[in-house]
Scaffold this motif. Structure first.
Motif, PDB file in Angstrom:
ATOM      1  N   PHE A   1     -11.272   9.709  -9.280  1.00 55.31           N
ATOM      2  CA  PHE A   1     -11.357   8.543  -8.375  1.00 55.31           C
ATOM      3  C   PHE A   1     -10.002   8.217  -7.733  1.00 55.31           C
ATOM      4  CE2 PHE A   1     -14.080   7.800 -12.160  1.00 55.31           C
ATOM      5  CZ  PHE A   1     -15.311   8.032 -11.570  1.00 55.31           C
ATOM      6  N   VAL A   2      -9.281   9.231  -7.309  1.00 56.53           N
ATOM      7  CA  VAL A   2      -7.926   9.022  -6.795  1.00 56.53           C
ATOM      8  C   VAL A   2      -7.925   8.120  -5.570  1.00 56.53           C
ATOM      9  CG1 VAL A   2      -5.877  10.142  -5.852  1.00 56.53           C
ATOM     10  CG2 VAL A   2      -7.139  11.230  -7.725  1.00 56.53           C
ATOM     11  N   ALA A   3      -8.726   8.472  -4.553  1.00 51.11           N
ATOM     12  CA  ALA A   3      -8.749   7.680  -3.316  1.00 51.11           C
ATOM     13  C   ALA A   3      -9.288   6.279  -3.568  1.00 51.11           C
ATOM     14  CB  ALA A   3      -9.588   8.390  -2.256  1.00 51.11           C
ATOM     15  N   VAL A   4     -10.318   6.187  -4.415  1.00 52.03           N
ATOM     16  CA  VAL A   4     -10.934   4.881  -4.699  1.00 52.03           C
ATOM     17  C   VAL A   4      -9.938   3.965  -5.387  1.00 52.03           C
ATOM     18  CG1 VAL A   4     -12.735   3.697  -6.022  1.00 52.03           C
ATOM     19  CG2 VAL A   4     -13.255   5.831  -4.819  1.00 52.03           C
ATOM     20  N   ARG A   5      -9.250   4.481  -6.381  1.00 50.29           N
ATOM     21  CA  ARG A   5      -8.344   3.621  -7.153  1.00 50.29           C
ATOM     22  C   ARG A   5      -7.127   3.193  -6.325  1.00 50.29           C
ATOM     23  NH1 ARG A   5      -6.658   8.628 -10.974  1.00 50.29           N
ATOM     24  NH2 ARG A   5      -4.638   9.146 -10.046  1.00 50.29           N
ATOM     25  N   LYS A   6      -6.654   4.076  -5.430  1.00 52.70           N
ATOM     26  CA  LYS A   6      -5.501   3.704  -4.604  1.00 52.70           C
ATOM     27  C   LYS A   6      -5.881   2.615  -3.604  1.00 52.70           C
ATOM     28  CE  LYS A   6      -2.923   8.048  -4.976  1.00 52.70           C
ATOM     29  NZ  LYS A   6      -2.407   9.236  -4.272  1.00 52.70           N
ATOM     30  N   ASN A   7      -7.069   2.748  -3.022  1.00 51.75           N
ATOM     31  CA  ASN A   7      -7.520   1.705  -2.096  1.00 51.75           C
ATOM     32  C   ASN A   7      -7.817   0.406  -2.845  1.00 51.75           C
ATOM     33  OD1 ASN A   7      -7.786   2.744   0.768  1.00 51.75           O
ATOM     34  ND2 ASN A   7      -8.836   4.379  -0.334  1.00 51.75           N
TER      35      ASN A   7
ATOM     36  N   SER B   1       1.566   3.414   2.381  1.00 50.22           N
ATOM     37  CA  SER B   1       1.540   4.596   3.244  1.00 50.22           C
ATOM     38  C   SER B   1       2.560   5.627   2.785  1.00 50.22           C
ATOM     39  CB  SER B   1       1.817   4.189   4.694  1.00 50.22           C
ATOM     40  OG  SER B   1       0.902   3.220   5.132  1.00 50.22           O
ATOM     41  N   VAL B   2       3.776   5.159   2.422  1.00 49.65           N
ATOM     42  CA  VAL B   2       4.825   6.080   1.994  1.00 49.65           C
ATOM     43  C   VAL B   2       4.507   6.683   0.637  1.00 49.65           C
ATOM     44  CG1 VAL B   2       7.261   6.244   1.334  1.00 49.65           C
ATOM     45  CG2 VAL B   2       6.613   4.933   3.353  1.00 49.65           C
ATOM     46  N   SER B   3       3.999   5.854  -0.305  1.00 55.14           N
ATOM     47  CA  SER B   3       3.734   6.324  -1.662  1.00 55.14           C
ATOM     48  C   SER B   3       2.490   7.200  -1.743  1.00 55.14           C
ATOM     49  CB  SER B   3       3.582   5.125  -2.607  1.00 55.14           C
ATOM     50  OG  SER B   3       4.764   4.366  -2.653  1.00 55.14           O
ATOM     51  N   TYR B   4       1.450   6.826  -0.997  1.00 55.73           N
ATOM     52  CA  TYR B   4       0.178   7.513  -1.141  1.00 55.73           C
ATOM     53  C   TYR B   4      -0.129   8.490  -0.015  1.00 55.73           C
ATOM     54  CZ  TYR B   4      -0.601   3.721  -4.477  1.00 55.73           C
ATOM     55  OH  TYR B   4      -0.485   2.836  -5.514  1.00 55.73           O
TER      56      TYR B   4
ATOM     57  N   TYR C   1      -3.417   6.441   4.140  1.00 54.86           N
ATOM     58  CA  TYR C   1      -3.632   5.111   3.570  1.00 54.86           C
ATOM     59  C   TYR C   1      -3.079   4.007   4.459  1.00 54.86           C
ATOM     60  CZ  TYR C   1      -5.247   7.399  -0.645  1.00 54.86           C
ATOM     61  OH  TYR C   1      -5.969   8.151  -1.526  1.00 54.86           O
ATOM     62  N   TYR C   2      -2.389   4.380   5.518  1.00 57.99           N
ATOM     63  CA  TYR C   2      -1.948   3.360   6.479  1.00 57.99           C
ATOM     64  C   TYR C   2      -3.174   2.690   7.117  1.00 57.99           C
ATOM     65  CZ  TYR C   2      -0.560   1.387  10.953  1.00 57.99           C
ATOM     66  OH  TYR C   2      -0.412   0.549  12.037  1.00 57.99           O
ATOM     67  N   VAL C   3      -4.181   3.497   7.435  1.00 59.20           N
ATOM     68  CA  VAL C   3      -5.369   2.973   8.102  1.00 59.20           C
ATOM     69  C   VAL C   3      -6.101   1.985   7.199  1.00 59.20           C
ATOM     70  CG1 VAL C   3      -7.593   3.555   9.131  1.00 59.20           C
ATOM     71  CG2 VAL C   3      -5.620   5.055   9.489  1.00 59.20           C
TER      72      VAL C   3
END
Length: 345
Positions: free
Chosen positions: A68-74, A110-113, A117-119
Motif C-alpha cells: 500500500f505504498v501509494a495509499v499510505r503516502k497519500n 513532492s521532494v520526498s515521495y 505526489y505534487y498533484v
C-alpha cells in the motif's frame, strides 16, 4: 532497488518526525487550561487520535514496507492537511501564521515521495483551503487571504520542484562527464608504454607501508607551455617521449605509474643522501622543448616530495602529503620540486 530503499528510509524518517511533533504538541497541550483556551480539550482529543493514527502508520511501513505504498503516502499527506486545517480553523485570526505550511507540505511531499505526489498534494491542499473559505466561521470572511495562499501553495512548490529537477539534471550530466573523463584517462593510461597504472601503484604503496620500508613518494604534474601560455592538456606523443626519458634515469627498484592524464607518481628507494641530485636529474630530464606543428612547446614538471615514514605512516596520509606538496610547487616561482616539510617555508 537503491532508489526504492532510499525512498523508504525517507518515508520512515518523515513518519518518525511526525510522531515526535505530535507527541510534543500533545504534551504541551496539557499545560494550557480551558480558561486560556476553551477548545483545548477538543484539540487534545484530535492530537491524541492523530498520534494513534501515526503510530499505526509507522507500524505499517515498518512491518509491511512494500504494501500500500501509494495509499499510505497519500494518507499521510491527508493527515497533515487535516491537522493543519483543524488548527487554522481553531486558532481563527492567529491561524494565518500556519497558512504557509500548506505550500511546505506539498513541496516536502513532492521532494520526498516523487513528483507525482505534487498533484495529489495540491488537490488535497486546495480542498482544505476551500473548506476554510466556505465553512470556517472566521476564514470564510477572509476569502482574499485564502486565495492568495492557495495560489502560493500551488506555484511555490512547482517552482521549487522545477528548479530541483534542473539541478538534478545538471548533476547527472556532470556525473556522466566525470565518468567519461575517468574512462578516457584510463584508456590514455593503457596506451602509454613503460609506465604502470594507478592500481599497480596503489598495490605497491600498500605493500611498502606494510613492510615499513623507508621510501620517497614523488607526485609529478607535467605542465605544457605553449607560446607563453600554460596548458594542462598535453599531447600523448609528447607524454610518451617524456616517459621514455624518465625511465632512463629511474633506479632499478623505482616504480613509475600514471595517475591521470598529465599526473604521474614515482615510488623510489633512492638513498636519501643523494635524493636532491636524483630530483635535479629528474627535472633536467623532464624539462624539454618540442616542435609540434611548427610551434615550440615546452614541458616542465611540478614535483611534490613526501618521505615515508617521516611525513605519513599510511597510504592515505603519505599520498596526501605528496599531493599537497605538488600543488604547493605551482604557487612558487622558479621552483620545480618541493618537499612536504618545506611547504610552510
Amino acid at each position: 532497488m537503491a532508489e526504492q530503499q532510499m525512498a523508504y528510509q525517507e518515508e520512515r524518517f518523515y513518519s518518525m518526525v511526525r510522531m515526535s511533533i505530535l507527541l510534543l504538541l500533545t504534551f504541551l497541550s496539557f499545560f494550557i487550561s480551558a480558561d486560556i483556551y476553551p477548545q483545548i480539550q477538543l484539540i487534545q482529543m484530535v492530537l491524541g487520535s492523530l498520534m494513534i493514527l501515526s503510530l499505526a502508520y509507522h507500524a505499517l511501513i515498518t512491518y509491511m514496507p512494500d504494501s500500500f505504498v501509494a495509499v499510505r503516502k497519500n494518507t499521510l499527506m491527508l493527515m497533515d492537511f487535516f491537522i493543519l486545517t483543524f488548527l487554522i480553523n481553531s486558532l481563527g485570526a492567529q491561524g494565518i501564521y500556519l497558512l504557509p505550511l500548506y505550500a511546505i507540505i506539498v513541496m516536502q511531499s513532492s521532494v520526498s515521495y516523487g513528483l507525482g505526489y505534487y498533484v495529489s498534494g495540491a488537490v488535497i491542499a486546495t480542498a482544505s483551503l476551500a473548506y476554510l473559505a466556505t465553512l470556517s466561521d472566521y476564514w470564510k470572511g477572509q476569502y482574499d487571504v485564502i486565495v492568495a495562499f492557495g495560489i502560493t501553495t500551488l506555484l511555490v512548490p512547482l517552482f521549487y520542484i522545477k528548479t530541483q529537477h534542473r539541478l538534478n539534471q545538471k548533476i547527472d550530466e556532470a556525473e556522466e562527464k566525470i565518468a567519461y573523463v575517468d574512462q578516457l584517462e584510463e584508456e590514455m593510461s593503457t596506451e602509454l608504454t613503460g609506465v604502470k597504472d594507478r592500481d599497480t601503484y596503489k598495490k605497491s604503496l600498500r605493500e611498502l607501508v606494510k613492510e615499513k620500508s623507508p621510501f620517497t613518494l614523488l607526485f609529478i604534474s607535467l605542465l605544457q607551455i605553449d607560446e607563453g601560455k600554460e596548458e594542462e592538456h598535453i599531447n600523448e606523443i609528447l607524454i610518451q617521449e617524456i616517459v621514455d626519458k624518465v625511465n632512463k634515469v629511474l633506479g632499478e627498484d623505482d616504480l613509475f605509474a600514471r595517475l591521470s592524464g598529465n599526473e604521474f607518481v614515482i615510488i623510489s628507494k633512492y638513498p636519501r643522501a643523494f635524493l636532491r641530485k636524483y630530483l635535479q636529474k629528474l627535472e633536467d630530464t623532464i624539462v624539454s622543448t618540442h616542435k609540434v606543428n611548427g610551434k615550440s612547446i615546452r614541458i616542465e614538471p611540478n614535483i611534490g616530495v613526501a618521505l615515508y615514514p617521516e611525513d605519513g605512516r599510511n597510504e592515505m596520509s603519505i599520498g596526501k602529503c605528496a599531493d599537497e606538496a605538488m600543488h604547493a610547487v605551482k604557487e612558487k616561482a622558479n621552483v620545480r620540486h618541493l618537499f612536504y616539510r618545506g611547504i610552510a617555508s
